[in-house]
Design an enzyme around this catalytic site. Structure first.
Site, PDB file in Angstrom:
ATOM      1  N   MET A  48       1.831  -2.925   9.006  1.00 23.56           N
ATOM      2  CA  MET A  48       2.712  -1.781   8.772  1.00 23.56           C
ATOM      3  C   MET A  48       2.478  -1.221   7.379  1.00 23.56           C
ATOM      4  SD  MET A  48       4.396  -1.663  11.649  1.00 23.56           S
ATOM      5  CE  MET A  48       5.799  -0.592  11.306  1.00 23.56           C
TER       6      MET A  48
ATOM      7  N   VAL B 146       3.064   6.893   9.788  1.00 27.35           N
ATOM      8  CA  VAL B 146       3.445   7.135  11.169  1.00 27.35           C
ATOM      9  C   VAL B 146       2.499   6.448  12.156  1.00 27.35           C
ATOM     10  CG1 VAL B 146       2.139   9.302  11.384  1.00 27.35           C
ATOM     11  CG2 VAL B 146       4.184   8.943  12.780  1.00 27.35           C
TER      12      VAL B 146
ATOM     13  N   CYS C 206     -12.413  -2.927   2.445  1.00 26.05           N
ATOM     14  CA  CYS C 206     -11.033  -3.367   2.614  1.00 26.05           C
ATOM     15  C   CYS C 206     -10.775  -3.772   4.063  1.00 26.05           C
ATOM     16  CB  CYS C 206     -10.065  -2.267   2.189  1.00 26.05           C
ATOM     17  SG  CYS C 206      -8.316  -2.709   2.373  1.00 26.05           S
TER      18      CYS C 206
ATOM     19  N   GLY D 209      -2.912   0.753  13.030  1.00 25.43           N
ATOM     20  CA  GLY D 209      -2.795   2.158  13.389  1.00 25.43           C
ATOM     21  C   GLY D 209      -4.105   2.915  13.314  1.00 25.43           C
TER      22      GLY D 209
ATOM     23  N   CYS E 120      -6.721   3.997  -2.006  1.00 30.75           N
ATOM     24  CA  CYS E 120      -5.318   3.590  -2.098  1.00 30.75           C
ATOM     25  C   CYS E 120      -4.880   3.246  -3.512  1.00 30.75           C
ATOM     26  CB  CYS E 120      -5.070   2.401  -1.176  1.00 30.75           C
ATOM     27  SG  CYS E 120      -6.065   0.936  -1.547  1.00 30.75           S
TER      28      CYS E 120
END
Length: 362
Positions: free
Chosen positions: A10, A14, A100, A124, A196
């Site tokens: 998570m 979305v 990653c 996702g 990131c």
């Protein structure tokens, strides 16, 4: 798929939220895991880890599932970030998102999920997995604009075992619609972009913290000095913005592009001729074949950057395990350190790290 215990990575976004939603609707025992991969306690405002965790927690509460947290910052530093710095210091342009996935999301995450008793992990990613005849194939996501198989090319074949990509069959608008219809607060959340750990700050400002400035001359293709660069590590091939050499006397008012980085002389070579940026071949090292039955020579399609349309190519064997990739049409700004990814239609065959490039003589 029979009912299974699945832990979903998570991120607060979305895509992972809908991945968890879909798996729960399928009847699986679902929980979430929020991964902290970068130590944001550096006094800056750029890292969004705290907000991401809050979003992930809200989604898990809305779905009625547990949320675990894990800190993989040390593993990220050792296996991703240090390689990122080495590549930039050597004048290449790495892609840490590919590393990653291999080193963190599909190694550390899978290990941790197994320790928690999970049968599988879910993410996702916009990609798909085909399992038939005892083999596993990585396929492109249905949404071609969001397909992320390029970022998964470096996975070892075994890393796809016990993995599910629930949103790989969906288009992005459908994912947002599902999130909205099920009351997920982040259904309009902006997609994350860029690397990131850099966030919204200027890339050069971030990199200069780790790779010190090393100024040198900016020269054109004839060797004429046009200005001074801040350090070769801060530029990438094909770059147009931020060169600071506009309005040169005796030269036409046309854009300048980074053509080459000469490490030994510390010179940044620029051009006003876009055709100079084109190459019809490259060599790649560190090959990873997700489809184990690949034989060379190979006619396939290839990408030298994310979201690039597939390009017809032929791959042949080279020295010391490298491959030579010849393109049917010249490619712009092929960049050492980036990845080339190979495809056979929907199937991602694997890829390698671009090591050299050029144009064949006529």
């Amino acid at each position: 798929m029979a009912r299974a215990s699945i832990i979903v990575g998570m991120s607060g976004g979305v895509d992972s939220s809908v991945a968890a939603l879909l798996l729960k609707r399928q009847g699986h025992a679902v929980s979430g895991l929020f991964m902290k991969n970068w130590d944001e306690d550096d006094g800056t405002e750029y890292c969004t880890a705290r907000e991401d965790l809050e979003d992930a927690a809200r989604v898990c509460e809305a779905l009625g599932i547990d949320l675990h947290t894990a800190n993989f910052a040390a593993e990220y530093w050792d296996n991703v970030f240090e390689e990122f710095l080495r590549e930039y210091a050597a004048g290449r342009t790495p892609n840490p998102d590919v590393l990653c996935n291999r080193e963190i999301k599909f190694k550390q995450f899978k290990r941790y999920a197994g320790e928690l008793g999970a049968d599988s992990i879910g993410t996702g990613h916009y990609a798909r997995i085909s399992r038939c005849g005892g083999g596993i194939r990585l396929l492109k996501g249905v949404d071609r604009n969001k397909d992320q198989s390029y970022f998964l090319q470096a996975l070892e074949p075994g890393q796809l075992d016990n993995v599910v990509f629930p949103v790989g069959e969906l288009a992005k608008p459908a994912v947002r619609d599902l999130a909205a219809r099920h009351g997920l607060h982040n259904h309009r959340r902006k997609d994350s972009t860029g690397i990131c750990f850099i966030g919204e700050r200027r890339f050069r400002d971030f990199l200069s913290t780790w790779v010190p400035p090393d100024p040198g001359p900016i020269v054109d293709e004839t060797g004429r000095v046009l200005g001074e660069h801040a350090g070769l590590a801060y530029y990438t091939l094909g770059q147009r913005q931020g060169l600071g050499i506009g309005g040169i006397a005796g030269r036409e008012e046309a854009p300048w592009y980074v053509l080459a980085k000469e490490m030994e002389s510390n010179r940044l070579v620029v051009t006003q001729n876009p055709a100079s940026l084109e190459s019809d071949w490259l060599s790649a090292v560190g090959l990873n074949w997700l489809a184990g039955d690949v034989r060379l020579p190979l006619r396939c399609t290839a990408k030298v950057r994310y979201r690039q349309p597939d390009q017809a190519a032929t791959v042949t064997g080279g020295a010391d395990g490298a491959v030579l990739v010849r393109f049917a049409r010249p490619q712009r700004a092929v960049t050492p350190g980036q990845y080339v990814c190979f495809y056979d239609g929907e199937v991602c065959l694997g890829g390698g790290i671009i090591d050299a490039y050029g144009t064949s003589p006529c």
